[in-house]
Motif scaffolding. Structure first.
Motif, PDB file in Angstrom:
ATOM      1  N   ALA A 395       0.811  -1.217   0.000  1.00 25.20           N
ATOM      2  CA  ALA A 395       0.000   0.000   0.000  1.00 25.20           C
ATOM      3  C   ALA A 395       0.846   1.269   0.000  1.00 25.20           C
ATOM      4  O   ALA A 395       0.291   2.366  -0.038  1.00 25.20           O
ATOM      5  N   GLY A 396       2.169   1.143   0.034  1.00 30.25           N
ATOM      6  CA  GLY A 396       3.015   2.331   0.039  1.00 30.25           C
ATOM      7  C   GLY A 396       3.123   3.002   1.386  1.00 30.25           C
ATOM      8  O   GLY A 396       3.687   4.099   1.489  1.00 30.25           O
ATOM      9  N   ALA A 397       2.583   2.364   2.452  1.00 31.28           N
ATOM     10  CA  ALA A 397       2.680   2.955   3.784  1.00 31.28           C
ATOM     11  C   ALA A 397       4.088   2.859   4.339  1.00 31.28           C
ATOM     12  O   ALA A 397       4.476   3.649   5.200  1.00 31.28           O
ATOM     13  N   ASP A 398       4.873   1.897   3.872  1.00 30.39           N
ATOM     14  CA  ASP A 398       6.274   1.749   4.258  1.00 30.39           C
ATOM     15  C   ASP A 398       7.100   1.477   3.010  1.00 30.39           C
ATOM     16  O   ASP A 398       6.570   1.054   1.972  1.00 30.39           O
ATOM     17  N   ARG A 399       8.399   1.692   3.136  1.00 27.39           N
ATOM     18  CA  ARG A 399       9.326   1.464   2.030  1.00 27.39           C
ATOM     19  C   ARG A 399      10.248   0.298   2.397  1.00 27.39           C
ATOM     20  O   ARG A 399      10.748   0.238   3.528  1.00 27.39           O
ATOM     21  N   PRO A 400      10.497  -0.634   1.502  1.00 24.46           N
ATOM     22  CA  PRO A 400      11.367  -1.761   1.849  1.00 24.46           C
ATOM     23  C   PRO A 400      12.800  -1.296   2.138  1.00 24.46           C
ATOM     24  O   PRO A 400      13.284  -0.332   1.542  1.00 24.46           O
ATOM     25  N   ARG A 401      13.455  -2.006   3.052  1.00 27.91           N
ATOM     26  CA  ARG A 401      14.861  -1.686   3.355  1.00 27.91           C
ATOM     27  C   ARG A 401      15.743  -2.067   2.173  1.00 27.91           C
ATOM     28  O   ARG A 401      16.701  -1.352   1.851  1.00 27.91           O
ATOM     29  N   GLU A 402      15.422  -3.165   1.546  1.00 25.86           N
ATOM     30  CA  GLU A 402      16.101  -3.605   0.321  1.00 25.86           C
ATOM     31  C   GLU A 402      15.029  -4.099  -0.640  1.00 25.86           C
ATOM     32  O   GLU A 402      13.930  -4.471  -0.241  1.00 25.86           O
TER      33      GLU A 402
END
Length: 582
Positions: A395-402
């Protein structure tokens, strides 16, 4: 440029950006602002009449003129005082109206910017910082615009006219008065160099304290259940101590500055009287001019006192405006760069995604997943397997670390909030009923929807609750009570009205009883026909109805396929299905 206050907090605007914001506020209401300046100028001119006329009375009495001349001059003093009072009253009235309108614009812009913030930005900063900016800081700015601005304009004009009057009476006396004011200039410079940083630190400490208190209050039951009272009390005491330290710093600055200025008020009057006595003894200046000059400088105490008092308020409100305007940089950054690229299609792809919360260990480990447009995907797995975390990345609420999470080959987290909300909507167990009518609550998602659209959205989620006044029923705090299931149905109806292409349901029907949940999910299935639906749920009948099922275990995607394929495969999903049917 805007700079962050501290790690994890929202940025603050630079002094240049604050000045630009103030100029923008003035430009929006420049006619009222010009009228305030004009009336204040006239009031300041009227105030000059009294001391000058009193000096004339002294000269008339010294020359032995009659009582009639003195009476005429006394009446003129009364007339000037009345005119000054009337002009000042009207100026303050217009100034307060200007201030209220400007404060309203500040509040409206704050709400617009807060709603445009990316979700991950709000969650990283915490609710306390945003709450403090929307309450304490906005209130401080409103006070400055409404009360301080008119008072400061009047005081500045009075100072300028009073000093100009002294110089006009006698340049030598004027020079003495200006030299006597040097102490105010030096002490003010000392104060201003330190005040802005001190007040910014105080605002940051207030935000941190608000965050600790709100988190403790929201998780009170968890704190009690896990015996975390001492830990939360210690965190609160630490935040209170830091808040106290920053407030003592600003108090120290005020306690040094104000006494210095109070002493400096007397210096120019004494200087003019001493110099005037010497000049009068030599016949260089008349006695009336000395009296008038001393009275003018004595009158400076009131406007200077106003400036000093509001100088402290302006430092506080200036820091508050910097915090309020700091949201502009965040929302501007969210709408630029790669996010300006439109997704090529609605295909969602997750490639080698890893994620960790707040510096902890990874909770997702190299997840790869492709969600086709129009597909219904169920994400299942035991508690703590990473289902909700994956849904937040989708949902774009968080961004992946990698790794990457994209929609149409554009990173989901880089989409501007407006574009993201048209593309993907995440519905969780959390819900909110806004203060207002049911109609107001629904139209948040679709401002142009009519009553038939609203009724259809409610029907789509299985709403069967009788409302005493229909869509005009007041809900929220103090309004018609809604239980958890009804509030969640209201949130789901908003999703129907928002009409996104992709809907992510993270335990969205968890608060409904099984029968109501099943009916609601079937109704939603009909409404969401043709859309991409990603459902995270423990109730495996959702998986049974899905096109494909993704099984999460320990932060990894271990199985992916249709329900019957996975059951026949005898893997983790088959075990979950067998346990669920128990």
């Amino acid at each position: 440029m805007s700079t962050p206050e501290a790690a994890g907090q929202l940025p603050v605007a630079s002094p240049r950006e604050v000045r630009r914001a103030v100029v923008d506020l003035v430009r929006h209401d420049r006619r009222a602002f010009a009228a305030v300046l004009g009336l204040n100028a006239l009031a300041a001119v009227a105030a000059l009449g009294g001391p000058w006329l009193l000096g004339r009375i002294v000269d008339e009495v010294a020359a032995g003129d009659g009582v009639a001349a003195v009476d005429r001059l006394a009446l003129a003093i009364v007339f000037c005082s009345v005119v000054q009072i009337l002009l000042t009253r009207q100026a303050r009235y217009l100034g307060h109206r200007f201030g209220e309108r400007a404060a309203a614009r500040v509040r409206e812009r704050l709400v617009d910017r807060a709603l445009a913030l990316p979700v991950q930005t709000v969650e990283r900063a915490g609710g306390g910082d945003l709450t403090a900016r929307g309450t304490t800081d906005v209130a401080a700015v409103a006070t400055a615009l409404r009360d301080a601005s008119p008072a400061v304009f009047i005081a500045l004009l009075q100072c300028l006219f009073l000093l100009g009057a002294v110089v006009a009476l006698s340049p030598l006396l004027g020079a003495c008065g200006l030299l006597g004011l040097a102490g105010i200039q030096l002490s003010t410079r000392w104060y201003l160099r330190r005040a802005r940083d001190a007040y910014l630190a105080e605002g940051a400490a207030t935000s941190a304290l608000a965050e600790v208190l709100s988190a403790t209050a929201a998780g009170a039951r968890t704190v009690e259940a896990l015996g975390l009272q001492r830990r939360r009390i210690a965190a609160t005491e630490t935040a209170v101590a830091e808040c106290r330290r920053t407030r003592l710093r600003t108090l120290f600055l005020r306690s040094v500055y104000f006494p210095l200025v109070e002493v400096a008020y007397v210096v120019p009057v004494v200087a003019v009287l001493l110099a005037g006595a010497a000049l009068h003894a030599r016949g260089a200046v008349g006695l009336g001019a000395v009296v008038s000059a001393a009275l003018y400088l004595r009158q400076l105490a009131e406007p200077l006192d106003t400036l000093v008092i509001w100088a402290e308020q302006f430092q506080s409100s200036g820091a508050s405006l910097a915090r309020v305007e700091g949201l502009a940089a965040t929302t501007a950054g969210a709408a630029t760069g790669a996010a300006a690229v439109e997704p090529a299609d609605d295909r969602i792809e997750v490639a080698a995604a890893r994620y960790a919360y707040a510096g902890g260990e990874d909770v997702l480990h190299g997840v790869d997943l492709t969600v086709r447009p129009g597909e219904r995907l169920a994400v299942v797995g035991p508690s703590g397997s990473g289902k909700s975390t994956l849904s937040r990345l989708l949902a774009g609420a968080d961004r992946p670390r990698e790794g990457t999470v994209t929609v149409g080959r554009v990173p989901v987290a880089d989409l501007p909030p407006e574009r993201l909300r048209r593309q993907v909507v995440l519905v969780t167990q959390e819900h909110h009923v806004f203060l207002g009518t049911v109609r107001d609550n629904l139209r948040i998602a679709a401002p142009g929807a009519d009553d038939r659209d609203l009724a259809a959205a409610l029907a789509a989620v299985g709403w069967d609750h009788e409302l005493p006044e229909g869509l005009d029923t007041e809900v929220g705090t103090g309004g018609h009570p809604l239980d958890g299931a009804q509030a969640q149905q209201l949130a789901l109806a908003r999703v129907v009205l928002a009409d996104p292409h992709t809907v992510i349901l993270d335990e969205a029907t968890a608060l409904l009883d099984p029968r109501a949940a099943r009916a609601t999910e079937r109704a939603l299935a009909a409404v969401l026909q043709g859309r991409t639906v990603i459902a995270v749920a423990h109730r495996l009948h959702t998986a049974h109805d899905a096109d494909r099922v993704a099984v999460m275990e320990g932060g990894r995607l271990t199985e992916l396929g249709a329900h019957h394929e996975l059951v026949e495969g005898g893997g983790p999903y088959a075990a979950l299905w067998a346990t669920w049917h128990g």
